[in-house]
Design an enzyme around this catalytic site. Structure first.
Site, PDB file in Angstrom:
ATOM      1  N   ASP A  36       0.816  -1.206   0.000  1.00 58.30           N
ATOM      2  CA  ASP A  36       0.000   0.000   0.000  1.00 58.30           C
ATOM      3  C   ASP A  36       0.854   1.262   0.000  1.00 58.30           C
ATOM      4  OD1 ASP A  36      -2.065   1.524   2.602  1.00 58.30           O
ATOM      5  OD2 ASP A  36      -1.908   1.956   0.454  1.00 58.30           O
ATOM      6  N   ASP A 221      -1.940   5.691  -5.213  1.00 57.01           N
ATOM      7  CA  ASP A 221      -2.236   4.858  -4.059  1.00 57.01           C
ATOM      8  C   ASP A 221      -2.660   3.448  -4.430  1.00 57.01           C
ATOM      9  OD1 ASP A 221      -4.553   5.257  -1.226  1.00 57.01           O
ATOM     10  OD2 ASP A 221      -2.969   3.810  -1.682  1.00 57.01           O
TER      11      ASP A 221
END
Ligand SMILES: CCCC[C@H](NC(=O)[C@H](Cc1ccccc1)NC(=O)N1CCOCC1)C(=O)N[C@@H](CC1CCCCC1)C(O)(O)C(F)(F)C(=O)NC
Length: 332
Positions: A36, A221
């Protein structure tokens, strides 16, 4: 050193998230973690959790690792943009992914996770690839695995090659020429407060015919499923979609699944990247419904624009942490 590991969709129907196999400890314990770039904690489901909070996930058991060492008095607690949360204590242990090994990596063991993590049965935890300034361990914040590995990598970079309903790849320390076509367009990153923040040069609804050169500051992201953009961009897009509405009950833009959808083009410098309509026809709002949830949603409640997986899947992306850091986008 270099490394390379698969990014596997956790659901074979929709790309909600991607997980990557890692090993922790001695003997190695294998977990599937969500890499992430929007956070900087490496945390895992663990033997320190109440059993009812674990629903099929693999857990890390530090007591079964001869190289695990408790980081006395250290704790962590994190809340994500979708409201999910987790917290616990901290060990240091051997961490390996895609042929790369980091000794003495901070591994944050969960003691509590929110219901949304318990129900995400295919995610055993996260590996933060944001800047280490975002790490939540206290009293001393910890480094991400990438920051720990950086000095031994051939190049201080990692790349994301995420794919639509297929396994992609995260590469560490090198840029694989075979994974992209043409040239990589680099733009500067603002590492403060710790996200991979860059400025897109604009957008077009459909192919890049009527490109609107308005700067859009947002984060790249990998841990966010969709794309979240300013209201003006959303209304320009969904105006072209028959029957599209911004539904309060479904929490975003929905439309009849059989509506014709334009593609969406965004700019990086002079380069243009097009997200196919199929990525934007994200998923039926409920199993079998004729109403679909859009892959482009509004960022107005978030305070930040997010280029999540729906956009990242349309490109080969280089996260370059040289000084100053930059992000590179290429076609594939
Ligand atoms: C409203 C804006 C979306 C926020 C974003 N969440 C998401 O994008 C979650 C991810 C998820 C996948 C599987 C199971 C559960 C959740 N998906 C999601 O909200 N949806 C709803 C819309 O349909 C698609 C799936 C987020 O919080 N991303 C985190 C990392 C996720 C946290 C939850 C578990 C998976 C990883 C983030 O780190 O990328 C962040 F930058 F957003 C963040 O909060 N940083 C602090």
């Amino acid at each position: 050193a270099t490394g390379s590991a698969p990014a596997v969709p956790i659901d074979e129907r929709f790309d909600i998230a991607y997980v990557t196999p890692v090993t922790i400890g001695t003997p190695p314990q294998t977990l599937m973690l969500d890499f992430d770039t929007g956070s900087s904690d490496l945390w895992v489901f663990s033997s320190h959790m109440p059993p009812f909070q674990v629903r099929g996930q693999e857990i890390y058991t530090p007591d079964e690792s001869s190289t695990a060492r408790l980081l006395e008095g250290h704790t962590w607690s994190i809340m994500y943009g979708d409201g999910s949360a987790s917290r616990g204590n901290v060990y240091v242990d051997t961490f390996a992914v895609g042929g790369l090994t980091v000794l003495n990596q901070a591994v944050q063991t969960a003691q509590q996770v929110s219901a949304s993590f318990t129900s995400a049965t295919n995610i055993d935890g996260l590996v933060g690839l944001g800047f280490s300034t975002l790490n939540t361990v206290r009293p001393e914040s910890q480094l991400t695995f990438f920051d720990n590995a950086k000095a031994s990598l051939d190049n201080p970079v990692f790349t994301a090659d995420l794919k639509y309903m297929a396994a992609g790849t995260y590469d560490f320390g090198f840029i694989d020429r075979a994974k992209y076509t043409g040239e990589i367009t680099y733009v500067p990153i603002d590492p403060d407060p710790g996200y991979w923040i860059f400025t897109s040069s604009g957008y077009a609804v459909g192919a890049s015919s009527n490109f609107s050169a308005t700067p859009i500051i947002g984060i790249a992201d990998t841990g966010t499923s969709l794309v979240y953009l300013p209201t003006a961009v959303l209304t320009a897009y969904y105006r072209q979609v028959q029957g599209a509405t911004n539904s309060r009950s479904y929490g975003g833009y929905v439309f009849p699944c059989d509506s014709a959808l334009p593609s969406f083009t965004f700019g990086v410098g002079e380069e243009r990247f097009t997200i196919p309509a199929s990525y934007i026809r994200y998923a039926p709002v409920t199993e079998g419904s004729a109403t679909c949830f859009g892959g482009l949603q509004s960022s107005s409640e978030l305070g930040i624009n997010i280029w999540g997986d729906v956009a990242l899947k349309a490109a080969f992306v280089v996260f370059d942490s040289r000084s100053p850091p930059r992000i590179g986008w290429a076609k594939k």
